[in-house]
Design a protein around this motif. Structure first.
Motif, PDB file in Angstrom:
ATOM      1  N   ASP A 239       1.599  -7.294  -4.559  1.00  0.00           N
ATOM      2  CA  ASP A 239       0.282  -6.649  -4.586  1.00  0.00           C
ATOM      3  C   ASP A 239      -0.072  -6.050  -3.227  1.00  0.00           C
ATOM      4  O   ASP A 239      -0.597  -4.931  -3.146  1.00  0.00           O
ATOM      5  N   GLN A 240       0.218  -6.779  -2.160  1.00  0.00           N
ATOM      6  CA  GLN A 240      -0.062  -6.270  -0.812  1.00  0.00           C
ATOM      7  C   GLN A 240       0.806  -5.052  -0.502  1.00  0.00           C
ATOM      8  O   GLN A 240       0.335  -4.086   0.109  1.00  0.00           O
ATOM      9  N   GLY A 241       2.074  -5.110  -0.929  1.00  0.00           N
ATOM     10  CA  GLY A 241       2.965  -3.977  -0.708  1.00  0.00           C
ATOM     11  C   GLY A 241       2.526  -2.737  -1.464  1.00  0.00           C
ATOM     12  O   GLY A 241       2.592  -1.616  -0.956  1.00  0.00           O
ATOM     13  N   LEU A 242       2.078  -2.929  -2.684  1.00  0.00           N
ATOM     14  CA  LEU A 242       1.583  -1.801  -3.476  1.00  0.00           C
ATOM     15  C   LEU A 242       0.331  -1.201  -2.841  1.00  0.00           C
ATOM     16  O   LEU A 242       0.162   0.028  -2.812  1.00  0.00           O
ATOM     17  N   TYR A 244      -0.356  -1.270   0.346  1.00  0.00           N
ATOM     18  CA  TYR A 244       0.069  -0.586   1.573  1.00  0.00           C
ATOM     19  C   TYR A 244       0.610   0.810   1.260  1.00  0.00           C
ATOM     20  O   TYR A 244       0.255   1.791   1.917  1.00  0.00           O
ATOM     21  N   VAL A 245       1.490   0.907   0.230  1.00  0.00           N
ATOM     22  CA  VAL A 245       2.072   2.215  -0.080  1.00  0.00           C
ATOM     23  C   VAL A 245       1.019   3.167  -0.638  1.00  0.00           C
ATOM     24  O   VAL A 245       1.085   4.390  -0.425  1.00  0.00           O
ATOM     25  N   ALA A 246       0.016   2.626  -1.350  1.00  0.00           N
ATOM     26  CA  ALA A 246      -1.073   3.487  -1.826  1.00  0.00           C
ATOM     27  C   ALA A 246      -1.840   4.078  -0.661  1.00  0.00           C
ATOM     28  O   ALA A 246      -2.188   5.273  -0.662  1.00  0.00           O
ATOM     29  N   THR A 247      -2.090   3.261   0.343  1.00  0.00           N
ATOM     30  CA  THR A 247      -2.786   3.749   1.539  1.00  0.00           C
ATOM     31  C   THR A 247      -1.931   4.767   2.286  1.00  0.00           C
ATOM     32  O   THR A 247      -2.425   5.814   2.721  1.00  0.00           O
ATOM     33  N   TRP A 248      -0.631   4.462   2.419  1.00  0.00           N
ATOM     34  CA  TRP A 248       0.279   5.387   3.110  1.00  0.00           C
ATOM     35  C   TRP A 248       0.293   6.748   2.407  1.00  0.00           C
ATOM     36  O   TRP A 248       0.099   7.789   3.026  1.00  0.00           O
TER      37      TRP A 248
END
Length: 276
Positions: A239-242, A244-248
């Motif tokens: 969930d945290q990785g998803l 992060y990539v959404a923000t990126w």
């Protein structure tokens, strides 16, 4: 590249290529890592990272080996240098020195551009620290590896114990680190430490260059984003990785690169991206 280094050499083998080579350049010492290396290496990586002509970096070794580990003279000087001070000050100074050396290796992960290790001959001790921080690893069949530090009465402290388990598995990393045994390129491939083997150094150089050129031809925004998101997600929950990539992607997805990629697909041609 105009910089002059004592322990390194930078090459661009073709003036039109966006692939640059960073050689560990102490062939007479098996490319053993000197104090100069730990000072120069992050500087060289930063210069390549900030150079818009650079798309991909290949790390290799001059001469017969990739890297034979920490130079024993450097290791001995560290030991002697801390013996004259009281134990508290000696320990604090040694910790600063270790953190300094760690940062030189971590600079590989912090570099925006993909970093590929092309390994031949010996890859021992500090050499394993370096390659485990690289994004891709390729090797010759006759290369050999060893997480050597316990044989020098040292707990490996430059990253192998932190990065190797995620690459080869915890149990395999424990066995390799505790035994310090030498293992072959074939076993490194079986363990997943290297992705592909090549028959000799010439084949390695040619094959890795082709891989690097292929990556360098892709959207630089997509490439640096893929590297950064994978490294960050390694230490995050799904969930945290998803998140992060959404923000990126919210910051870089809508770009000229995306427009060019779609246009090239429709026109059935190779895309041409601006430098970064």
């Amino acid at each position: 590249m105009e910089e002059n280094y004592k322990s390194l050499k930078i090459e661009q083998k073709s003036p039109d290529s966006r692939v640059f080579y960073l050689f560990i350049n102490r062939p007479s010492r098996g490319n053993a890592l000197s104090h100069d290396f730990f000072t120069e290496f992050p500087v060289a990586l930063s210069s390549l990272d900030q150079n818009p002509e650079v798309g991909v970096i290949i790390i290799s070794g001059s001469g017969n080996h990739f890297c034979s580990g920490i130079d024993l003279q450097t290791l001995n000087s560290v030991s002697q240098d801390t013996r004259s001070a009281d134990s508290g000050r000696a320990g604090e100074k040694l910790r600063r020195g270790i953190k300094f050396s760690q940062q030189a290796v971590t600079a590989i992960e912090e570099c925006r551009k993909p970093v590929i290790a092309a390994i031949h001959g010996a890859c021992v001790g500090g050499g394993v620290d370096i390659i485990t921080a690289c994004d891709l690893r390729y090797s010759t069949e006759n290369a050999f590896f060893s997480v050597k530090e316990v044989d020098l009465a040292i707990t490996a402290d430059l990253g192998s114990l932190q990065r190797l388990p995620g690459i080869v598995g915890f149990g395999n990393a424990m066995e390799l680190a505790l035994t310090a045994r030498r293992f072959s390129g074939l076993e490194a491939k079986e363990l997943g430490l290297v992705t592909r083997l090549f028959s000799n150094k010439e084949a390695l150089e040619k094959g890795v260059a082709e891989i690097a050129e292929g990556i360098a031809a892709k959207s630089p925004l997509a490439v640096i984003g893929t590297k950064r998101v994978l490294i960050q997600s390694r230490d995050l929950t799904v969930d945290q990785g998803l998140d992060y990539v959404a923000t990126w992607n919210s910051g870089v997805l809508i770009s000229d690169d995306l427009t060019e990629a779609i246009s090239a697909q429709r026109q059935k041609r190779k895309p041409l991206y601006a430098k970064l």
